[in-house]
Each structure stands twice: as structure tokens, then as C-alpha cells.
Scaffold this motif. Structure first.
Motif, PDB file in Angstrom:
ATOM      1  N   GLN A 225       0.791  -1.227   0.000  1.00 22.85           N
ATOM      2  CA  GLN A 225       0.000   0.000   0.000  1.00 22.85           C
ATOM      3  C   GLN A 225       0.827   1.283   0.000  1.00 22.85           C
ATOM      4  O   GLN A 225       0.709   2.118   0.898  1.00 22.85           O
ATOM      5  CB  GLN A 225      -0.932   0.006   1.218  1.00 22.85           C
ATOM      6  CG  GLN A 225      -1.768  -1.245   1.389  1.00 22.85           C
ATOM      7  CD  GLN A 225      -2.610  -1.588   0.178  1.00 22.85           C
ATOM      8  OE1 GLN A 225      -2.220  -2.418  -0.631  1.00 22.85           O
ATOM      9  NE2 GLN A 225      -3.743  -0.954   0.047  1.00 22.85           N
ATOM     10  N   PRO A 226       1.669   1.523  -0.995  1.00 21.20           N
ATOM     11  CA  PRO A 226       2.536   2.708  -0.967  1.00 21.20           C
ATOM     12  C   PRO A 226       1.782   4.036  -1.008  1.00 21.20           C
ATOM     13  O   PRO A 226       2.089   4.946  -0.237  1.00 21.20           O
ATOM     14  CB  PRO A 226       3.423   2.523  -2.205  1.00 21.20           C
ATOM     15  CG  PRO A 226       2.657   1.609  -3.099  1.00 21.20           C
ATOM     16  CD  PRO A 226       1.897   0.694  -2.187  1.00 21.20           C
ATOM     17  N   PHE A 227       0.779   4.159  -1.887  1.00 21.41           N
ATOM     18  CA  PHE A 227       0.093   5.445  -1.984  1.00 21.41           C
ATOM     19  C   PHE A 227      -0.887   5.646  -0.838  1.00 21.41           C
ATOM     20  O   PHE A 227      -1.118   6.783  -0.400  1.00 21.41           O
ATOM     21  CB  PHE A 227      -0.641   5.605  -3.312  1.00 21.41           C
ATOM     22  CG  PHE A 227      -1.278   6.962  -3.471  1.00 21.41           C
ATOM     23  CD1 PHE A 227      -0.496   8.060  -3.780  1.00 21.41           C
ATOM     24  CD2 PHE A 227      -2.634   7.149  -3.255  1.00 21.41           C
ATOM     25  CE1 PHE A 227      -1.066   9.338  -3.884  1.00 21.41           C
ATOM     26  CE2 PHE A 227      -3.207   8.402  -3.353  1.00 21.41           C
ATOM     27  CZ  PHE A 227      -2.422   9.503  -3.671  1.00 21.41           C
ATOM     28  N   CYS A 228      -1.482   4.566  -0.338  1.00 19.75           N
ATOM     29  CA  CYS A 228      -2.445   4.686   0.764  1.00 19.75           C
ATOM     30  C   CYS A 228      -1.844   5.428   1.948  1.00 19.75           C
ATOM     31  O   CYS A 228      -2.555   6.127   2.678  1.00 19.75           O
ATOM     32  CB  CYS A 228      -2.903   3.301   1.216  1.00 19.75           C
ATOM     33  SG  CYS A 228      -3.907   2.423  -0.004  1.00 19.75           S
ATOM     34  N   ARG A 229      -0.555   5.310   2.130  1.00 18.92           N
ATOM     35  CA  ARG A 229       0.113   5.920   3.281  1.00 18.92           C
ATOM     36  C   ARG A 229       0.092   7.445   3.224  1.00 18.92           C
ATOM     37  O   ARG A 229       0.223   8.112   4.257  1.00 18.92           O
ATOM     38  CB  ARG A 229       1.562   5.429   3.361  1.00 18.92           C
ATOM     39  CG  ARG A 229       1.678   3.907   3.519  1.00 18.92           C
ATOM     40  CD  ARG A 229       3.089   3.437   3.227  1.00 18.92           C
ATOM     41  NE  ARG A 229       3.208   1.994   3.200  1.00 18.92           N
ATOM     42  CZ  ARG A 229       3.589   1.237   4.228  1.00 18.92           C
ATOM     43  NH1 ARG A 229       3.904   1.809   5.375  1.00 18.92           N
ATOM     44  NH2 ARG A 229       3.662  -0.071   4.120  1.00 18.92           N
ATOM     45  N   VAL A 230      -0.048   8.012   2.029  1.00 23.04           N
ATOM     46  CA  VAL A 230      -0.034   9.476   1.890  1.00 23.04           C
ATOM     47  C   VAL A 230      -1.346   9.994   1.296  1.00 23.04           C
ATOM     48  O   VAL A 230      -1.438  11.160   0.930  1.00 23.04           O
ATOM     49  CB  VAL A 230       1.158   9.935   1.010  1.00 23.04           C
ATOM     50  CG1 VAL A 230       2.476   9.548   1.653  1.00 23.04           C
ATOM     51  CG2 VAL A 230       1.066   9.361  -0.411  1.00 23.04           C
TER      52      VAL A 230
END
Length: 350
Positions: A225-230
Motif C-alpha cells: 500500500q505505498p500510496f495509501c500511506r499518503v
């Protein structure tokens, strides 16, 4: 283990169904479904997708700052009049949010589903994965979602409406949002994957959008989940998470300080689930209520997903043993392991 008793399998089925509805809604139903039924759902399915069945709440927020609240303030009008459309959008958002809470991110969001599918593909290809980020990196990344929400969703659009910025910054988040590219590309529309040279601002924003989408795809193959974090939607959810009926609840035990399996299972690297020993409500700001921490907790009833105080799913040692076994078998099955298993046979045959 019966797949229909595996919470992760159930979640994947819900995610795929939601993806089909939110990205291809008008194709599955009617134009009425796309245009009228759910035009204000708080979903991250983009309005640029003409076949979608809903619209992202972040879109009207930007437009209302730019075209309504900003001009009203600059002209000395009634502030409440300028805020009314935003309050209506927020109210609509809250109606659905109370029902789902942050589970929208973990169970419904098309962009979140896409990243999970990429992560599965990366695992099956045998790519070296980063199960967790370093604690320092996680802490530095967490404020980013708030900055994006404050600046790109509300700040720049409001300044544009006040006349301080050019009109190209009236909807800056939409112009860089990966969901805009995902949902349109999923419908065979490549018009959004472009370098817009209409102005310097649009050129920069379009380059950021293309780079961000490509970076997300590349990272999602090896990082959870790379984009979910930001994501600013995660930040918006965090503001109202105490209002949602669905909660992650913890009844800490003495073993909690030694185990840490819940934190390892968390795709958002929320290590506080493991260390929190006092609060019962552990629906932290980055939590997506995916339920993986509950699945991988070996102590009965320590972690629970509750809806309006009613337990829906709770940690269970028997479930944990079966789930861990299934997870181990799943992780062994990848292309690299398959090739490694075939190589000794060929060498012995020669």
C-alpha cells in the motif's frame, strides 16, 4: 481452511465487487446509476471515469473552495452561503462514513484494491518484498497525507478562488491523483495519461501525475500500500474516525508486549497496535480496518472488529493457526520458488 472462513479471502471478493461497481458502474447498470444514484458517495473512484458509479468527495471540496467559498469571501459576501455546498458535501460524506468508517479504504477503495493486486503479482513473481518500512520512515511519511489534504484539497483551491493563484491550481489534487489515471486507463481511456503543455502549471502537474502513478505501480509490486500511506482520503477519514460504527478494539494482555504479530501483519505499519496497552479503541489514523491484525493475533479476543459495539470478528488461536498455515503455503507459491524447484531436477537429469 475453508476460503469462505478466511477473512482476507472475503475481503478480496468484496474489493473486486466494489471495483467493478465503482469503476464500471454505468456499464453494469444504467447511466442513472452513474449520474444520479451515487453522485456524492465518498469514494475514491474518479469523476474522470465516465463509466463510474460514484464520484470522489475530494472533487467537490476543491471546486467549492475555488468556485464558491473563495469568490464569496473576496466579494465580501455571507460566509455561511459560501460554506453551504461544502457542508452539504461533508454531510453526505459523513452519512456513508458513519456506516463504513475507515473500512472504505481497506474494503472498498478501487485504488487500494489495485495496489493490493499489484502486491500479489509481485509476490507471485518472486520479487524481493519490503514487508515493513523502518519506523523512522513511517513517522516521516505520516504527516504527508495531512499536507496533501490541507494544501491540495483545500488550501490552493481556496487561494485560487480568492484570486491569489491561477485557475490551474483550482483542483491540484485531481490533476496529480493516481486514481484519475487508474480508473480511466481501466476503461481504455488513455487521454488522462498525458503531458499537458497548456501552461507551466499544467505541465508540472501532469508530469507529477504521470511520475506518481508510475512510482506507485513500481513500489506496489514490492511494498504494501505505498500510496495509501499518503492519501488525503485517509487523512479525511482520520478526522472523523471516532464517529464510525465499525471499530478496531483491543483488550490488551500481558503477552501483547512480546508478540508483535499484529504489527507485522498490518499493511500500513501501525506498530502502535502492538504497543498500545491502555486504549480500547485502537482505530488509529492510518488504520484501514482491513482486519489482518485480528487474523494474525494468537490470543483469544485480544483484538476485535466491532460494529456498534457488537463483535463481528475476534482473534482466535484456532483461526490463527489455520490462517498462518495458509499464509505460509501462499507465500511459498511463487515463480522464483517454482524455478528453483525445477533447476535441481534438470541438473540431476543431465
Amino acid at each position: 481452511m475453508n476460503p469462505l472462513k478466511n477473512v482476507s479471502v472475503i475481503r478480496k471478493l468484496v474489493q473486486l465487487g466494489a471495483f467493478l461497481l465503482l469503476v464500471y458502474g454505468s456499464t453494469l447498470g444504467t447511466f442513472y446509476l452513474a449520474d444520479k444514484l451515487s453522485g456524492a458517495l465518498p469514494a475514491l473512484s474518479c469523476a474522470f471515469d465516465m463509466n463510474g458509479a460514484d464520484i470522489c468527495a475530494l472533487i467537490p471540496f476543491q471546486h467549492q473552495m475555488d468556485h464558491r467559498l473563495g469568490p464569496v469571501i473576496s466579494e465580501g459576501g455571507e460566509i455561511l452561503q459560501g460554506l453551504l455546498p461544502t457542508l452539504i458535501t461533508l454531510g453526505t460524506f459523513l452519512i456513508f462514513f458513519v456506516v463504513l468508517n475507515k473500512a472504505f479504504c481497506g474494503w472498498i477503495c478501487p485504488l487500494g484494491t489495485f495496489q493490493e493486486l499489484l502486491q500479489i503479482a509481485g509476490q507471485k513473481l518472486g520479487l524481493r518484498r519490503s514487508e515493513s518500512l523502518a519506523p523512522g520512515v513511517v513517522q516521516r511519511m505520516r504527516p504527508v497525507k495531512w499536507a496533501i489534504l490541507g494544501l491540495l484539497v483545500f488550501g490552493f483551491p481556496l487561494l485560487t478562488g480568492l484570486g491569489y493563484l491561477n485557475h490551474d491550481l483550482g483542483d491540484p489534487y485531481c490533476r496529480i491523483c493516481p486514481s484519475r489515471l487508474l480508473t480511466t486507463l481501466a476503461n481504455g481511456d488513455t487521454s488522462e495519461l498525458v503531458v499537458d503543455t497548456a501552461s507551466t502549471t499544467t505541465l508540472i502537474l501532469s508530469l507529477i501525475a504521470d511520475f506518481l502513478f508510475g512510482l506507485m505501480v513500481a513500489l506496489a509490486l514490492t511494498l504494501r500500500q505505498p500510496f495509501c500511506r499518503v492519501c488525503p482520503m485517509l487523512a479525511l477519514h482520520a478526522v472523523f474516525r471516532k464517529l464510525g460504527l465499525l471499530r478496531l478494539v483491543k483488550q490488551a494482555s500481558p503477552r501483547c508486549g512480546k508478540c508483535g504479530l499484529c504489527a507485522k501483519a498490518c499493511p500500513m505499519d501501525i506498530r502502535e497496535i502492538h504497543t498500545e496497552m491502555e486504549k480500547r479503541d485502537v482505530t488509529f489514523e492510518d488504520c484501514t480496518l482491513c482486519g489482518r491484525c485480528v487474523e494474525f493475533c494468537p490470543d483469544r479476543g485480544v483484538l476485535q472488529l466491532k460494529y456498534a459495539g457488537i463483535p463481528l470478528f475476534r482473534a482466535d488461536p484456532h483461526y490463527f493457526k489455520q490462517r498462518k498455515k495458509v499464509q505460509g503455503a501462499w507465500e511459498k507459491g511463487n515463480l522464483r520458488a517454482l524455478l528453483a524447484a525445477k533447476k535441481p531436477r534438470r541438473e540431476s537429469g543431465s
